[in-house]
Structure formats: structure tokens, C-alpha cells
Scaffold this active site. Structure first.
Site, short mmCIF file in Angstrom:
data_model
loop_
_atom_site.label_atom_id
_atom_site.label_comp_id
_atom_site.label_asym_id
_atom_site.label_seq_id
_atom_site.Cartn_x
_atom_site.Cartn_y
_atom_site.Cartn_z
N ASP A 181 0.90 -1.14 0.00
CA ASP A 181 0.00 0.00 0.00
C ASP A 181 0.94 1.19 0.00
OD1 ASP A 181 -1.46 2.27 0.81
OD2 ASP A 181 -3.03 0.97 1.61
N HIS A 182 1.11 1.84 -1.14
CA HIS A 182 2.24 2.77 -1.25
C HIS A 182 2.11 3.98 -0.31
CE1 HIS A 182 -0.25 5.13 -4.06
NE2 HIS A 182 0.57 6.12 -3.82
N GLU A 220 -8.11 14.29 -5.46
CA GLU A 220 -7.21 14.39 -6.61
C GLU A 220 -7.87 15.27 -7.66
OE1 GLU A 220 -4.79 10.65 -7.49
OE2 GLU A 220 -6.76 9.89 -6.98
N HIS A 244 -5.60 2.88 0.99
CA HIS A 244 -4.89 4.06 1.49
C HIS A 244 -5.61 4.77 2.63
CE1 HIS A 244 -2.77 3.15 -2.10
NE2 HIS A 244 -3.48 3.87 -2.93
C1 BG6 Z 1 -3.34 4.71 -6.46
C2 BG6 Z 1 -4.70 4.76 -7.10
O1 BG6 Z 1 -3.25 3.63 -5.59
O2 BG6 Z 1 -3.10 5.91 -5.76
C3 BG6 Z 1 -4.80 5.96 -8.01
O3 BG6 Z 1 -4.92 3.57 -7.84
C4 BG6 Z 1 -4.42 7.21 -7.29
O4 BG6 Z 1 -6.11 6.06 -8.54
C5 BG6 Z 1 -3.09 7.05 -6.57
O5 BG6 Z 1 -4.33 8.26 -8.24
C6 BG6 Z 1 -2.78 8.26 -5.71
O6 BG6 Z 1 -1.49 8.14 -5.20
P1 BG6 Z 1 -0.60 9.41 -4.92
O7 BG6 Z 1 0.59 8.88 -4.19
O8 BG6 Z 1 -0.26 9.99 -6.25
O9 BG6 Z 1 -1.45 10.34 -4.10
#
Ligand code: BG6
Length: 496
Positions: A181-182, A220, A244
Site C-alpha cells: 500500500d504505497h 485528486e 490508502h
Molecule cells: C493509487 C490509485 O493507488 O493511488 C490511483 O490507484 C491514485 O487512482 C493514486 O491516483 C494516488 O497516489 P498518490 O501517491 O499519487 O497520491
């Protein structure tokens, strides 16, 4: 460094993630000396691509997306010579035979067994096929040396996540499985542990006695763009909330860990997910709001509505916005609402956690002071703004006792240089290379998170939305989202 030789297979190597995130992250690790001396990065994909063309394609990714592009000239070649590409059909045994031969040849050259990481950046339905074949070919037979990384979505719902976990359990040890989960790799998210548990000040008031509500916004401005095919099978709940958003909620709501051992932290987070009050199907409308953007204008550009995006059904009922009102039924959080929202094509790109404290118990100030009084508020900006602000009252300079809210502010990147911070994927890839699973999701966490959103998913799936599209690009989502929180007497917070 004394990290054992390592082979990193990227399944889906010619795809977007490798170019935008994985290779830029590995390049940074290389620059900082965190990559093993002996390393091979091998992209696997279905298209035909020579090594040189593959490297050029990746270099472009670093050029476009890395915070260290100036190092390309001096350091790229040394890094890139460890990168190769192979075309394979991962549904065929031959691919795995070839990989076995390749691993053996590398190990022979290194005169040492290598750690092997398989990074699955592929469509979710391919995952079971790949893991079965890896197992059959004995390519992941050593729990200490062989690791698999799973990109989200992990499963499509509770059922399929359970199935995939059950399959993995029969084939491998849990310590080999890295569910990414980044968001958990973001510096500002990791800092939540420091903020909460390395300070004396916050923890005593971190409960329902002092906190009115918690909000998490992950908004976003981007549209779904060319990700329509993926997004049609996902939607905002699955794409952002299941993973997330709920992980951030766990970091805010968890009890203090007794150590930093991987399982200790994960146990504490699991407790939170298990304590989230189940939303009964009949109550979903009171606790959840969905939205979908129509056509309009965003930051000066004309954007199509979601239903007009490529690969999206003209009558699609998929949500591009979701807001939930959740409760965590623990001693600490009884009665405190957690409002969360996320969506595409919204007014700002910001991930922010807001913690609003209750009013001071006795307000003895003159009436006029109350006009400008605001409750204490801790605002934790996760990205792209990275700071923490604590709002409190100060006396307005002048002859009268009037108040004004002021902020104490900690800025991660004082020069406005957010790019100086390590990226999430850097931290996470380094953890996989070193074999540290703390920041990755355990099987039970993933399933518990699916359980939280399952009732909402079920009700939404059974009742096609009648009012879609219900928000215009560049706004904060559908009006109902405001109503969800206004009913409790609050408003959504945005970064000032
Ligand atoms: C991803 C989603 O996991 O996270 C995307 O699949 C989203 O839809 C993205 O845009 C957002 O990540 P970050 O780090 O750019 O806020």
C-alpha cells in the site's frame, strides 16, 4: 553494503508503474548506496523489446518522474547495465523454466545464492496463475530468500481477497508475501507514529474526551484518463478507501505499539479495522455518499465526464467520489466520527488529516471574543503539501480581549522542495530488499479492510445511482457529501 546479491523480477515490466515509480525508486536507491552491489533487475512483459530499447524507455521515465534526474548523466549507465528485459507469457511453463535457468546462471557468476524478488505489477486475475507457476517451478521455495510483492488491488472484494490469501497460504510462508500500500511508504504517513508516540503532548488528549472528529481527505484533480478499463472494475471505494484511506485511519486510531516489530504494529492496526462499526445495509445512505463527475472545466482545461472517458460504459454507475462516516468502537474513540472522502477531478490535489478538538470547557471571555474563536485543530498535510499545523487561540493585539486563531507549523520541506524527500516506493522497495515487512499489509489486515467497505459496496452495487453524474470537475464532489457531515454540525476541512 553487505546485502546479499539480489534479482528483482518486475512482472509487467514494460508497464506504467515500472516506468513511473519502480525504476525511478530503484535508481534513487542506487544513488544512495542502498542497492546490493550485485543486483539484476529483469523486466518481464508480453511485448517484444530489446534490452537497449527497454533501458531507453525506463530512462525516459526517470527523466520525467524522478526527483534526481540531474544524476542521469553521471550515474544512469552504471545503474542501467544491471537491467534487462525478457518477453514471456506468464501463463506458460516455459517462462518459469527460463527464469530458473537465468537465476542459476546469475548465481553461478556471483558464486552465491541470490535473494529473488518477484514484483507482480500485473492485472489482478493473473496473480493466482503466476503464484501457482512460481510454486510449481520451485522458484519461491525458500522463505528467507524468495519474496513476492503484490500491487493493489489485492482481490476485488472480501471473497476474492480471501481466496487469494488462502491460495498463498497453501503455497508460501506469510513472511514471503509483501502486499503493497504505497501510502504507507510516504514519509508523512510514517511520521504519524513519531508524532503520536514520540511526544508527550498529543497522546493524553488523543481520545473521545478531547477530540470532536477526525477527517481524512484524499482528493485528486486528475481524471480517470486512460485508466478507464481498470477503474470500471474498481471505483473510488476500492481504489482508495479500502487501502490508502483506511490505512491512514489506522495510524490515527491505533493504540501505542509495545515495539516496532512488524507484527506488533500490524496487530495494533488490525485492532482498529476490526473495531470499525459495521454499517448495516439499511443505514448505508446515512453513512456513505457516492459521486461521479460529469463533463466540465478543470484548471482551465475542458474535461470529459467520466462516462465519456475511454473504456468507460456510457451509463456507468461506477463512483469516482466516495465519502464515509465511520466510527471506531474502542474505549478511546467511542462516539467520535471519522469522516473520510476521496475522489477524482476535485478542486485540489491534497491528502490531509484533520483532527478537531472540543471547545475549551469554560468560555469566560467577553461575548465579542467568541466571534473569532475557533476550536483547536491539528492539520496533518500528507501530500503534496507536507506539513503539520496546530491551530490555537491568541489574543488579538489591541485594547480589547478578542481572540484570533493562529497556527504553529512544522514544514517537512522548508524550502518548498518536496522533491528532497524519499518517495514512497523507495522506502518500500528498500524494505522488500532487506526483508522488512512492517509497512506491508498482512493477509488479515487486507481482509478486515474489505469487510469495512463490503456493506457499502453491496448496497451500491444493488442500487444503480439515479443521479450520476452528480458533480462538476473542480468542485469538492456531490452536495450530499456536505450534507453527510453537516448533519453532525461540522464542515469538511480544506487546507487553508
Ligand atoms: C493509487 C490509485 O493507488 O493511488 C490511483 O490507484 C491514485 O487512482 C493514486 O491516483 C494516488 O497516489 P498518490 O501517491 O499519487 O497520491
Amino acid at each position: 553494503n553487505n546485502i546479499p546479491p539480489t534479482i528483482i523480477y518486475i512482472f509487467g515490466g514494460s508497464g506504467d508503474l515500472a516506468q513511473r515509480k519502480l525504476i525511478p525508486a530503484l535508481f534513487n536507491l542506487h544513488l544512495d548506496g542502498y542497492l546490493p552491489e550485485r543486483v539484476a533487475v529483469i523486466g518481464i512483459g508480453r511485448s517484444e523489446l530489446a534490452d537497449t530499447a527497454f533501458r531507453t524507455h525506463l530512462r525516459k521515465g526517470v527523466q520525467a518522474h524522478s526527483r534526481r534526474k540531474e544524476a542521469l548523466k553521471t550515474h544512469w549507465n552504471k545503474f542501467a547495465r544491471n537491467i534487462t528485459y525478457s518477453r514471456h507469457d506468464l501463463g506458460q511453463d516455459k517462462a518459469y523454466k527460463d527464469m530458473a535457468a537465468e537465476i542459476a546462471a546469475l548465481e553461478k557468476g556471483w558464486k552465491e545464492p541470490a535473494n529473488v524478488i518477484y514484483y507482480l505489477s500485473v492485472a489482478p486475475n493473473l496473480a493466482p496463475v503466476i503464484v501457482k507457476k512460481l510454486h510449481k517451478a520451485k522458484l519461491a521455495s525458500d522463505p528467507k530468500r524468495h519474496r513476492m510483492v503484490f500491487e493493489k488491488p489485492f482481490g476485488h472484494d472480501l471473497e476474492s481477497a480471501r481466496e487469494l490469501n488462502a491460495l498463498l497460504r497453501t503455497l508460501f510462508a506469510e513472511e514471503q508475501i509483501y502486499r503493497i500500500d504505497h501510502f504507507l511508504g510516504k514519509e508523512t504517513v510514517q511520521n504519524l507514529l513519531a508524532l503520536r508516540f514520540a511526544n508527550t503532548l498529543f497522546e493524553p488528549v488523543w481520545n473521545s474526551n478531547y477530540i470532536d472528529y477526525v477527517q481524512i481527505t484524499a482528493s485528486e484533480t486528475v481524471s480517470v484518463g486512460n485508466r478507464g478499463a481498470y477503474y470500471e472494475s474498481s471505483g473510488a471505494l476500492r481504489d482508495m478507501v479500502q487501502n490508502h484511506v483506511l490505512q491512514m485511519l489506522c495510524m490515527i486510531a491505533m493504540e501505542a505499539p509495545i515495539s516496532f516489530a512488524a507484527d506488533e504494529i500490524r496487530n495494533k492496526k488490525l485492532d482498529v479495522l476490526q473495531a470499525v462499526r459495521r454499517i448495516e445495509p439499511g443505514d448505508v445512505h446515512q453513512h456513505a455518499v457516492r459521486g461521479q463527475y460529469g463533463p466540465g472545466w478543470l484548471q482551465g482545461n475542458k474535461v470529459p465526464g467520466y462516462r465519456q472517458e475511454k473504456d468507460v460504459a456510457p451509463q456507468s454507475g461506477v463512483e469516482t467520489f466516495a465519502a464515509l462516516r465511520l466510527f471506531v468502537d474502542t474505549w478511546r474513540w467511542k462516539g467520535v466520527p471519522f469522516y473520510v472522502r476521496t475522489g477524482k477531478c476535485l478542486a485540489e490535489k491534497e491528502t490531509v488529516i484533520t483532527i478537531q478538538f472540543k471547545p475549551a470547557p469554560d468560555f469566560a471571555f467577553p461575548e465579542e471574543a467568541s466571534h473569532t474563536w475557533r476550536p483547536n485543530r491539528l492539520t496533518i498535510a500528507i501530500a503534496p503539501t507536507m506539513d503539520i499545523r496546530l491551530r490555537f487561540q491568541a489574543k488579538q493585539p489591541g485594547p480589547h480581549m478578542t481572540l484570533r486563531p493562529v497556527d504553529m507549523r512544522f514544514d517537512y520541506a522548508p524550502d518548498g522542495d518536496e522533491d528532497s524527500q524519499p518517495e514512497a516506493y523507495e522506502t518500500l522497495l528498500e524494505d522488500v530488499i532487506e526483508g522488512n515487512p512492517t509497512l506491508f499489509m498482512r493477509a488479515d489486515q487486507v481482509e478486515a479492510a474489505w469487510k469495512v467497505i463490503a456493506p457499502v459496496m453491496a448496497v451500491w452495487a444493488s442500487k444503480p445511482p439515479v443521479d450520476f453524474p452528480n458533480y462538476a470537475p473542480g468542485t469538492w464532489g456531490p452536495e450530499d457529501a456536505e450534507a453527510l457531515i453537516a448533519r453532525d454540525g461540522f464542515h469538511w476541512a480544506t487546507l487553508p
